[in-house]
Design an enzyme around this catalytic site. Structure first.
Site, short mmCIF file in Angstrom:
data_model
loop_
_atom_site.label_atom_id
_atom_site.label_comp_id
_atom_site.label_asym_id
_atom_site.label_seq_id
_atom_site.Cartn_x
_atom_site.Cartn_y
_atom_site.Cartn_z
N ASP B 157 0.86 -1.18 0.00
CA ASP B 157 0.00 0.00 0.00
C ASP B 157 0.90 1.23 0.00
O ASP B 157 1.47 1.59 1.03
CB ASP B 157 -0.91 0.01 1.23
CG ASP B 157 -1.99 -1.07 1.18
OD1 ASP B 157 -1.75 -2.10 0.51
OD2 ASP B 157 -3.04 -0.88 1.81
N LYS B 228 -6.78 3.16 -3.58
CA LYS B 228 -7.26 3.12 -2.20
C LYS B 228 -7.54 4.54 -1.76
O LYS B 228 -6.79 5.46 -2.08
CB LYS B 228 -6.17 2.47 -1.34
CG LYS B 228 -6.41 2.48 0.15
CD LYS B 228 -5.32 1.67 0.87
CE LYS B 228 -5.33 1.90 2.36
NZ LYS B 228 -4.26 1.18 3.06
N LYS B 264 -10.06 0.05 -2.87
CA LYS B 264 -10.07 -0.22 -1.43
C LYS B 264 -10.55 1.02 -0.70
O LYS B 264 -9.98 2.10 -0.86
CB LYS B 264 -8.67 -0.62 -0.95
CG LYS B 264 -8.56 -0.79 0.56
CD LYS B 264 -7.23 -1.41 0.96
CE LYS B 264 -7.02 -1.34 2.46
NZ LYS B 264 -5.71 -1.88 2.87
#
Lengths: 301, 328
Positions: B157, B228, B264
């Site tokens: 991430d 995300k 996400k």
């Protein structure tokens, strides 16, 4: 449109709502039910709580519980005394509602309200005395301090008495909150309005939101969800069966007690003979939602 | 509904001018419309068997996250145990998708989750590139990424450089994502193929939905496998309208290029009801293709407990309580 005569006003009708987490929501279900006075005439519509309102009330009570229990007992007593002060100021309104709902003549209704306020003061006084009376240092054979302290059970669900809509309600709720528990109470099904007014008093005194949560509606609908709820620690069935309910067979109370066994809730069974709410209540209702914690500590040199 | 030009995308990343021109040419987001649509979708009522399906799906989409300065190996092991069997009293309860930790704990998480391969494998996601601010040199960020990959992370991430993005240096942001993506293919990433790259846009700092749309396209053009919403360290974190804009972007990107990118939603999602709202939106905006842990994730920690309480309620018929799930 203008009023033809002075004094001709539009009626300002009150919406009787629930009291959950310090706020006054309508029922999540959007339902209401008709409340009739003692003579059977239409009086008002009250919010009819659903199982989700009961769930929200338990969440609010659980959230408020640690903070309420952590307040010094003396402060809890002061906060509850403040409730009695505000009750005193709204005596006339309570007397009117109790009289109309229970079918009492004005002087008798005033007596009942006075008794309810006195009861509240009485329990407020107990807040910082319960520890000394029920706990203390125990004599033991050994070099140890042995100390017992009463601690609140946690979240308590209460089915309030059906007949005595204010005095009975105060007598079951005040002792539970005085000792640091938080409460979800189902008001008298037939006479719920004094309970809603009491909620307004609680909201405008210093009681933190969520300490007392009040639901109006059908006992047989809401109570089973509270009885089986795993986050409720104790269940008072005073108004759910037996002498102080509309359902003297006790079948509902039996079912609720069985559901409460799932997580070993403390259960207070309905009274066998009708309770005299004007009598000296004693310490019984203070004691049943307390857990006695006893610690052993070695005596120093 | 937006339509984005399907002009050949290959040339866009060639020069900064072309990239900037493309991103500036993306249609603007109707803010009122996006918020109204998100609110409308949130009003759907999902009950009984559909709710049960949604709760299980949401559990299987969770990246169970702990990103605190106070994290310890013990806490990560406890989290890993919970990730594998969220409800030990019910073997039918699905595992979560991944455990998300800081890079130095990725190895601990990998060891605790076991080395099983296959579809049911719980992934290790590691934040990297100077999370959460992203304020470090490129060398530091690449090193950070490489270490996480070497420690056994399956997913990285990364945070974008919001400062560069907001000051108009889209090319720099693109190059960084490309470089980090390259690092994800580095040594150590051999096991089970390539390490997935999730690009955190930190929408709370981007300011407008137009910027969210541009940053989404930028990340996807650079090769992100997932986009995300947030780090969870900035408020507001994930919101329904922001996720709506990002879901539209991945839908349009697949239409334009044929490549599917995941989304996400991270930060601020605590209640089952919120999670179900996101799932409804995924289904309505992108269609059922994204209703899979490979394509949609929740970054959350507290959400799992609430889903488990709902699950217990559906299974037993009575309300459960916080005493019946773990303290995290």
């Amino acid at each position: 449109m203008t009023a033809d005569r002075p004094g001709d006003r539009l009626t300002v009708r009150k919406t009787f709502k629930l009291y959950i987490g310090g706020a006054f929501p309508r029922s999540e279900s959007g339902r209401s039910f008709v409340v009739r006075d003692a003579e059977g005439r239409f009086w008002a519509n009250a919010a009819q709580a659903s199982r989700k309102d009961a769930r929200d009330a338990v969440v609010a009570a659980r959230t408020a519980q640690p903070g309420w229990a952590a307040r010094a007992p003396y402060l809890r007593g002061q906060v509850l005394y403040r409730v009695a002060e505000v009750l005193e100021g709204r005596k006339a309104q309570f007397a009117a509602e109790v009289g109309r709902g229970e079918g009492l003549a004005a002087p008798r209704a005033e007596e009942v309200v006075d008794a309810a306020i006195d009861r509240w003061v009485w329990y407020a006084g107990w807040a910082d005395k319960v520890g000394q009376v029920l706990g203390g240092a125990n004599p033991v054979a050994g070099p140890y301090f042995n100390l017992s302290t009463p601690e609140p059970t946690g979240v308590v669900a209460v089915v309030a008495p059906q007949e005595s809509s204010l005095l009975g309600l105060v007598s079951v709720v005040a002792p539970v909150v005085a000792t640091g528990n938080t409460v979800v109470v189902i008001a008298s099904e037939r006479v719920p309005l004094p309970a809603v007014t009491l909620a307004e008093v609680l909201a405008t005194s210093d009681v933190p939101g969520g300490v007392v949560n009040l639901l109006t509606g059908r006992v047989a609908e809401i109570a089973p969800w509270l009885a089986s709820h795993l986050d409720v620690d104790a269940l008072d069935l005073t108004g759910a069966g037996g002498a102080d309910s509309d359902e003297p067979t006790g079948q509902l109370a039996g079912e609720l007690e069985a559901a409460a066994a799932e997580n070993l809730k403390r259960v207070r069974r309905p009274p066998v003979v009708p309770e005299d709410w004007t009598a000296d209540p004693g310490m019984d209702r203070l004691r049943w939602t307390l857990e006695i914690k006893t610690v052993w500590h070695p005596v120093g040199v | 509904m937006t339509t984005t030009s399907t002009a050949p995308l290959g040339d866009i990343t060639g020069s900064e001018a072309a990239l900037r021109g493309f991103l500036a040419g993306l249609p603007g987001v109707d803010q009122v419309g996006a918020e109204a649509r998100a609110a409308m979708l949130a009003s759907r009522s999902v009950k009984t068997s559909a709710k049960s399906y949604a709760v299980d799906l949401a559990i299987s989409m969770i990246d169970l996250t702990t990103l605190e300065g106070a994290d310890t190996a013990g806490k990560v092991r406890a989290l890993a145990a919970k990730a594998l069997r969220p409800d030990p009293s019910d073997p039918g309860c699905p595992s979560v998708a991944a455990v998300c930790v800081y890079p130095d704990l990725a190895g601990t998480a990998r060891a605790a989750l076991g080395n099983s391969t296959g579809h049911s494998r719980v992934q290790v996601a590691s934040v990297a590139t100077a999370f959460p601010s992203g304020r470090a040199s490129l060398e530091t960020k690449l090193r950070d990424t490489a270490e996480a990959v070497a420690a056994g992370a399956d997913e990285i991430d990364m945070v974008i450089d919001r400062g560069a993005f907001l000051s108009g240096h889209e090319g720099r942001v693109l190059d960084e994502i490309v470089a980090v993506k390259q690092a994800c293919r580095g040594p150590g990433a051999g096991r089970g193929g390539e390490v997935h790259l999730k690009v955190i846009l930190e929408t709370g700092e981007l300011g407008t939905y137009d910027n969210v749309r541009r940053a989404s396209w930028l990340a996807m053009l650079a090769g992100a496998d997932f986009i995300k919403t947030s780090t969870g360290k900035v408020q507001p974190a994930a919101t329904l309208p922001v996720t709506l804009v990002m879901l539209e972007a991945v839908r349009d990107f697949r239409a334009a290029t044929g490549r599917q990118v995941g989304v996400k939603a991270a930060g601020g999602i605590r209640a089952s009801k919120d999670a179900v709202r996101y799932l409804v939106m995924v289904n309505e905006v992108t269609g059922g293709d994204w209703l899979d842990p490979r394509w949609f994730r929740f970054g959350a920690s507290g959400l799992l407990n609430d889903l488990l309480l709902q699950r217990q309620k559906l299974a037993t018929g009575h309300y459960s309580g916080p005493d019946h799930v773990t303290l995290d």
